[in-house]
Design an enzyme around this catalytic site. Structure first.
Site, PDB file in Angstrom:
ATOM      1  CG  ASN A   1      -7.325   0.459   0.187  1.00  0.00           C
ATOM      2  OD1 ASN A   1      -7.605  -0.528  -0.479  1.00  0.00           O
ATOM      3  ND2 ASN A   1      -6.360   1.298  -0.132  1.00  0.00           N
TER       4      ASN A   1
ATOM      5  CG  HIS B   1      -5.591   7.502   4.079  1.00  0.00           C
ATOM      6  ND1 HIS B   1      -4.790   8.183   3.209  1.00  0.00           N
ATOM      7  CD2 HIS B   1      -5.950   6.367   3.456  1.00  0.00           C
ATOM      8  CE1 HIS B   1      -4.649   7.464   2.095  1.00  0.00           C
ATOM      9  NE2 HIS B   1      -5.347   6.368   2.214  1.00  0.00           N
ATOM     10  N   GLY B   2      -7.804   7.416   8.039  1.00  0.00           N
ATOM     11  CA  GLY B   2      -7.973   7.661   9.473  1.00  0.00           C
ATOM     12  C   GLY B   2      -9.441   7.857   9.814  1.00  0.00           C
TER      13      GLY B   2
ATOM     14  CG  ASP C   1      -2.048   0.892   1.241  1.00  0.00           C
ATOM     15  OD1 ASP C   1      -2.496   1.262   0.146  1.00  0.00           O
ATOM     16  OD2 ASP C   1      -2.558   1.233   2.341  1.00  0.00           O
ATOM     17  CG  HIS C   2      -0.891   4.829   0.351  1.00  0.00           C
ATOM     18  ND1 HIS C   2      -1.268   5.831  -0.521  1.00  0.00           N
ATOM     19  CD2 HIS C   2      -2.033   4.387   0.926  1.00  0.00           C
ATOM     20  CE1 HIS C   2      -2.579   5.974  -0.460  1.00  0.00           C
ATOM     21  NE2 HIS C   2      -3.068   5.108   0.398  1.00  0.00           N
TER      22      HIS C   2
ATOM     23  CB  THR D   1      -8.261   3.609  10.776  1.00  0.00           C
ATOM     24  OG1 THR D   1      -7.373   4.404   9.977  1.00  0.00           O
ATOM     25  CG2 THR D   1      -8.351   4.214  12.153  1.00  0.00           C
TER      26      THR D   1
ATOM     27  CG  HIS E   1      -6.862   4.611  -1.048  1.00  0.00           C
ATOM     28  ND1 HIS E   1      -5.661   4.258  -0.501  1.00  0.00           N
ATOM     29  CD2 HIS E   1      -6.880   4.095  -2.293  1.00  0.00           C
ATOM     30  CE1 HIS E   1      -4.961   3.563  -1.390  1.00  0.00           C
ATOM     31  NE2 HIS E   1      -5.681   3.452  -2.498  1.00  0.00           N
ATOM     32  N   GLY E   2      -9.453   5.011   2.368  1.00  0.00           N
ATOM     33  CA  GLY E   2     -10.124   5.653   3.504  1.00  0.00           C
ATOM     34  C   GLY E   2     -11.459   5.032   3.840  1.00  0.00           C
TER      35      GLY E   2
HETATM   36  P1  13P Z   1      -8.510   3.885   6.568  1.00  0.00           P
HETATM   37  O1  13P Z   1      -7.366   3.878   7.517  1.00  0.00           O
HETATM   38  O2  13P Z   1      -9.316   5.133   6.646  1.00  0.00           O
HETATM   39  O3  13P Z   1      -9.327   2.657   6.653  1.00  0.00           O
HETATM   40  O4  13P Z   1      -7.875   3.930   5.081  1.00  0.00           O
HETATM   41  C1  13P Z   1      -7.220   2.820   4.615  1.00  0.00           C
HETATM   42  C2  13P Z   1      -6.518   3.097   3.340  1.00  0.00           C
HETATM   43  O5  13P Z   1      -7.036   3.728   2.454  1.00  0.00           O
HETATM   44  C3  13P Z   1      -5.178   2.539   3.191  1.00  0.00           C
HETATM   45  O6  13P Z   1      -4.593   2.892   1.996  1.00  0.00           O
END
Ligand code: 13P
Length: 284
Positions: free
Chosen positions: A230, A180-181, A82-83, A233, A208-209
């Site tokens: 994804n 994210h988060g 990831d990323h 968190t 994402h997120g």
């Molecule tokens: P979250 O932490 O918001 O679930 O996002 C995960 C993510 O997009 C990882 O690339």
């Protein structure tokens, strides 16, 4: 079954109208917990590794831990980086056996983002490895990548078209308002933008997120064609929260196996809830 490429998995999800959860795992316990969840629900699974986790555990050590887990699984499992903002690090993970990688050069100007993404697409040619790329800036903190509130940049349809045709990636993560988060207020998901980008994308589009999005938001995004979502968190909270809850309830307990057993159940529960929301249950 077992260890597969993410592309076939997402193509099937796209045809059948569901999404595959990509869960960021942090160690053997969390990896085994999400695999157990997938096996019990007969769901395909993406075992996702944050770059910082791979750096802490080691590329080779991580590959040697995860690939056997994926191979033993009774459901299709892809292992996805990831990323990652470092082209050389992505290449090392490809060499170590990841079946899927994300090069995240989204903080670079479009031309440089295209150049770095292409470098990875070229590197993976003939290796049966899927490449995900990102455009725009997704707000929040993921690994060493920090995008502050108000600094998010949604991916434009025009730039998406240019990026996609120049790179030939297998999965596309455009910034559409998810973060994210943990969300501080109502997430501002731009469904219209997602729909427009999906319409011009030759490859699957990724969300994402995922943590904290409402069930109806997931549902709408899946109806509009999202095939990879994804979740990081929520897994971390289940893991750390499970440890805190267990040790608070059993302050005298020193048997780590009992603690692990409890924590595994918490992580599994969260993974299963998302698999059910994404409609990936009984798809294998
Ligand atoms: P979250 O932490 O918001 O679930 O996002 C995960 C993510 O997009 C990882 O690339």
């Amino acid at each position: 079954m077992s260890y597969v490429n993410m592309k076939e998995m997402l193509d099937k999800a796209s045809k059948e109208g569901y999404a595959v959860g990509a869960f960021n795992i942090v160690n053997f316990l969390t990896a085994q917990a999400v695999v157990d969840a997938a096996q019990e629900l007969k769901s395909p699974l993406i075992l996702q590794t944050s770059t910082s986790t791979v750096k802490q555990i080691g590329i080779q050590e991580m590959a040697e831990m995860l690939i056997p887990i994926a191979k033993r699984a009774t459901v299709p499992v892809a292992i996805h980086l990831d990323h990652c903002t470092d082209v050389e690090f992505v290449k090392k993970c490809v060499d170590a056996g990841w079946s899927s990688v994300m090069i995240d050069a989204s903080k670079q100007p479009l031309e440089e983002n295209i150049r770095q993404t292409k470098e990875i697409v070229d590197y993976t040619k003939g290796k049966n490895v899927t490449v995900e790329g990102e455009l725009g800036a997704i707000v929040g903190v993921e690994d060493e990548i920090v995008v502050k509130d108000g600094e998010e940049a949604f991916a434009s349809v025009e730039q998406s078209r240019e990026y996609l045709s120049a790179t030939n990636i297998d999965a596309f993560a455009p910034a559409i308002g998810t973060a994210h988060g943990l969300y501080k207020g109502e997430p501002r998901v731009d469904f219209n933008r997602f729909q427009e980008i999906k319409a011009i994308s030759p490859c699957p589009v990724v969300i994402h997120g995922g943590t904290g999005l409402a069930p109806e938001v997931f549902k709408k995004l899946i109806v509009l064609g999202a095939t990879k979502i994804n979740i990081s968190t929520a897994i971390k909270i289940a893991y750390c929260g499970g440890m805190k809850d267990y040790t608070t309830a059993h302050p005298e307990e020193n048997n780590p196996l009992k603690l692990d057993k409890y924590v595994i159940e918490q992580v599994k529960k969260v993974a299963k809830e998302h698999m059910m929301l994404f409609g990936s249950v009984n798809r294998v």
